[in-house]
Design a protein around this motif. Structure first.
Motif, PDB file in Angstrom:
ATOM      1  N   THR A 324       2.128 -11.775  20.330  1.00 39.58           N
ATOM      2  CA  THR A 324       2.866 -11.461  19.103  1.00 39.58           C
ATOM      3  C   THR A 324       2.730 -12.582  18.085  1.00 39.58           C
ATOM      4  OG1 THR A 324       4.465 -10.168  20.369  1.00 39.58           O
ATOM      5  CG2 THR A 324       5.116 -10.837  18.154  1.00 39.58           C
ATOM      6  N   PHE A 325       2.828 -13.826  18.550  1.00 43.12           N
ATOM      7  CA  PHE A 325       2.679 -14.972  17.643  1.00 43.12           C
ATOM      8  C   PHE A 325       1.268 -15.026  17.067  1.00 43.12           C
ATOM      9  CE2 PHE A 325       1.862 -19.539  16.838  1.00 43.12           C
ATOM     10  CZ  PHE A 325       2.853 -19.760  15.888  1.00 43.12           C
ATOM     11  N   GLY A 326       0.263 -14.764  17.908  1.00 45.80           N
ATOM     12  CA  GLY A 326      -1.117 -14.742  17.428  1.00 45.80           C
ATOM     13  C   GLY A 326      -1.339 -13.651  16.399  1.00 45.80           C
ATOM     14  N   GLY A 327      -0.737 -12.495  16.631  1.00 45.77           N
ATOM     15  CA  GLY A 327      -0.844 -11.418  15.666  1.00 45.77           C
ATOM     16  C   GLY A 327      -0.164 -11.756  14.352  1.00 45.77           C
ATOM     17  N   ALA A 328       0.967 -12.472  14.433  1.00 48.47           N
ATOM     18  CA  ALA A 328       1.672 -12.884  13.219  1.00 48.47           C
ATOM     19  C   ALA A 328       0.824 -13.858  12.408  1.00 48.47           C
ATOM     20  CB  ALA A 328       3.009 -13.517  13.577  1.00 48.47           C
ATOM     21  N   LEU A 329       0.173 -14.793  13.083  1.00 52.11           N
ATOM     22  CA  LEU A 329      -0.701 -15.735  12.385  1.00 52.11           C
ATOM     23  C   LEU A 329      -1.867 -15.005  11.728  1.00 52.11           C
ATOM     24  CD1 LEU A 329      -0.906 -18.779  14.850  1.00 52.11           C
ATOM     25  CD2 LEU A 329       0.413 -18.591  12.728  1.00 52.11           C
ATOM     26  N   ALA A 330      -2.439 -14.055  12.452  1.00 52.05           N
ATOM     27  CA  ALA A 330      -3.553 -13.285  11.890  1.00 52.05           C
ATOM     28  C   ALA A 330      -3.105 -12.502  10.664  1.00 52.05           C
ATOM     29  CB  ALA A 330      -4.122 -12.341  12.950  1.00 52.05           C
ATOM     30  N   ALA A 331      -1.907 -11.897  10.742  1.00 57.99           N
ATOM     31  CA  ALA A 331      -1.391 -11.137   9.607  1.00 57.99           C
ATOM     32  C   ALA A 331      -1.112 -12.049   8.420  1.00 57.99           C
ATOM     33  CB  ALA A 331      -0.114 -10.395  10.021  1.00 57.99           C
ATOM     34  N   PHE A 332      -0.594 -13.246   8.697  1.00 56.93           N
ATOM     35  CA  PHE A 332      -0.335 -14.203   7.618  1.00 56.93           C
ATOM     36  C   PHE A 332      -1.632 -14.642   6.956  1.00 56.93           C
ATOM     37  CE2 PHE A 332       0.075 -18.661   6.233  1.00 56.93           C
ATOM     38  CZ  PHE A 332       1.091 -18.528   5.293  1.00 56.93           C
ATOM     39  N   ALA A 333      -2.683 -14.806   7.759  1.00 55.61           N
ATOM     40  CA  ALA A 333      -3.970 -15.253   7.224  1.00 55.61           C
ATOM     41  C   ALA A 333      -4.570 -14.249   6.255  1.00 55.61           C
ATOM     42  CB  ALA A 333      -4.940 -15.523   8.375  1.00 55.61           C
ATOM     43  N   VAL A 334      -4.204 -12.970   6.415  1.00 56.45           N
ATOM     44  CA  VAL A 334      -4.725 -11.941   5.520  1.00 56.45           C
ATOM     45  C   VAL A 334      -4.342 -12.245   4.075  1.00 56.45           C
ATOM     46  CG1 VAL A 334      -4.569  -9.507   4.896  1.00 56.45           C
ATOM     47  CG2 VAL A 334      -4.772 -10.163   7.283  1.00 56.45           C
TER      48      VAL A 334
END
Length: 496
Positions: A324-334
């Motif tokens: 979940t944290f990795g997905g949040a970072l990926a979403a933020f990077a967008v």
């Protein structure tokens, strides 16, 4: 008392209460260890019973309840449905704690279907109690707090199980306390005087609702090249404009108001999906969300198959928290990436759908649970990245009203597809495939999505380049020199 009333009438008070409700409703440390709990000595259920008889009930219940709850949510103005969600949470965990046998767990899954169907009220409530200038800010708070709570709950669960030796039953007790606190907070939410559709403000009271582009612009901080502001088609008004201006806010509506709302929904959806750009992004959203929900529903059963929880250490909580944290970072990077999504968006969807398919194939073929964990991390992170892009691309030029409609229909389509997959692949009335073979099917499913969008992206890129060459040649052959270019629509479709 006066201070309390002042606070309750501002955007801060309902935001704080809603965020507290969201935090405690998502603070569920027992969820990452649901399958070990159900198959353990507390419930003594088999993996076959869980897969084929219990879990499908959630999919079917969610599908049946979604549209009625979506309509009811707006009609009763959100708060009663949020309270209903809190009650459904409590019933779900009471059954999880004290229910025994397959029938009790099937009833549990029905109420959990009610929980997920009523989530729409949580994310819609803010649009009726805060002013438009705070939409983006409050949306960010409400979505972020649920992400933080889910991650914290997963990590806490792993710490309690691995280091403190807390039983899985007591993890469910902690979750029961948390969702009960969430229910109490729901009672303190202010009752909205309006809603987006059935109790909309008249056009004399408010201007046209802001577009989702205005609400999300500061997050993403980029402009999409070659795309003009899309406008509402002539003759199609918003629902708040279409309802009678003489109706008081929150007051009784004419008997035909509901019919007019449904007619307006149809017209708005027809106008929205007329845009090819929005149509293809919605298509990916619906089909990928169906596959994603199916994977999330059965991933713990796959982990238990690879490494039985009764015979080995389990790290489900840590994996869920990290993913979940990795997905949040990926979403933020967008938000930091500037790209021509009209031109390259479908190529990105195709490439990452290949990644999703590869990770699912990896989970199927590996015999090592740690490799399976890694595949799940890749899958969830890439999906969260793509769904963030898709949400922005769909919402970028829609009003709040239209975004709610499109989101609801996309979710409904996703559930229809997921139900079909469940009936064919999982249910006893279908193929009833073993859990490992199911993930082979899910990998193939995402591979088909990848092929479709890769082919579509090649067509878009090639056609765009051909159009540019034709325009360049026309300009070069024009003896009077370059002429002013006609306004262009989005590369993928027409204006809304």
């Amino acid at each position: 008392m006066g201070c309390f009333q002042t606070a309750s009438n501002s955007w801060i008070y309902p935001t704080v209460i809603l965020c507290l409700f969201g935090f405690f409703s998502m603070m569920r440390p027992s969820e990452p260890f649901l399958i070990p709990y159900l198959t353990g000595p507390d419930k003594n259920l088999t993996s076959t019973e869980i897969t084929k008889e219990i879990f499908p009930v959630w999919t079917y219940s969610y599908l049946v309840l979604l549209l009625p709850v979506f309509i009811l949510t707006d009609y009763v103005r959100y708060k009663p449905v949020i309270i209903l969600q809190g009650i459904s949470f409590i019933i779900t965990w009471l059954l999880l704690l004290f229910g025994q046998g397959v029938p009790a767990m099937q009833i549990l899954e029905f109420f959990y279907g009610m929980v997920t169907a009523t989530e729409v009220a949580y994310y819609s409530y803010i649009y009726s109690v805060v002013s438009p200038e705070h939409y983006q800010q409050v949306s960010g708070y409400c979505r972020s707090i649920t992400l933080v709570a889910y991650t914290a709950a997963s990590v806490l669960a792993q710490v309690l199980v691995s280091l403190a030796g807390v039983s899985l039953f007591h993890l469910n007790v902690i979750t029961m306390i948390s969702v009960s606190v969430a229910f109490l907070f729901s009672l303190f939410l202010p009752m909205p005087s309006k809603s987006m559709f059935f109790h909309a403000r008249s056009s004399r009271e408010v201007q046209q609702p802001p577009s989702m582009k205005d609400m999300l612009h500061e997050i993403h901080e980029y402009e999409r090249p070659g795309r003009e502001e899309e406008k509402r088609p002539s003759g199609v008004t918003s629902i708040s404009e279409n309802l009678s201006d003489d109706s008081p806010v929150g007051g009784p509506r004419p008997e035909h108001a509901a019919r007019r709302v449904f007619e307006q929904w149809f017209q708005d959806l027809k106008a929205c999906y007329h845009s090819k750009h929005l149509f293809y992004w919605s298509l990916w959203w619906a089909f990928s969300t169906a596959g994603f929900n199916q994977v999330l529903n059965y991933i713990q059963i796959l982990w238990d198959y690879k490494a039985p929880s009764q015979n080995s250490d389990i790290y489900n909580g840590a994996v869920e928290g990290i993913a979940t944290f990795g997905g949040a970072l990926a979403a933020f990077a967008v938000g930091l990436v500037k790209a021509d999504w009209d031109l390259l968006g479908e190529l990105v969807l195709g490439i990452f759908s290949v990644v999703n398919a590869g990770s699912l194939f990896l989970m199927h073929y590996t015999t090592n649970v740690w490799v399976c964990y890694g595949g799940y991390f890749i899958f969830k992170s890439s999906y969260m990245l793509l769904i963030t892009i898709a949400a922005f691309q769909i919402a970028v030029n829609l009003t709040v009203e239209r975004y709610a409609l499109v989101f609801g229909i996309n979710t409904f389509i996703a559930l229809v597809v997921q139900t079909i997959i469940t009936v064919i692949v999982v249910d006893q009335r279908g193929l009833s495939l073993p859990i490992s073979t199911q993930f082979l099917v899910y990998g193939s499913y995402f591979a088909v999505i990848a092929v479709i969008f890769l082919i579509r992206s090649i067509y878009v890129i090639c056609s765009t380049k051909c159009q540019k060459k034709i325009q360049d040649c026309a300009i070069g052959q024009n003896p009077y020199g370059p002429q002013p270019e006609e306004p262009r629509t989005a590369i993928m479709g027409t204006k809304l």
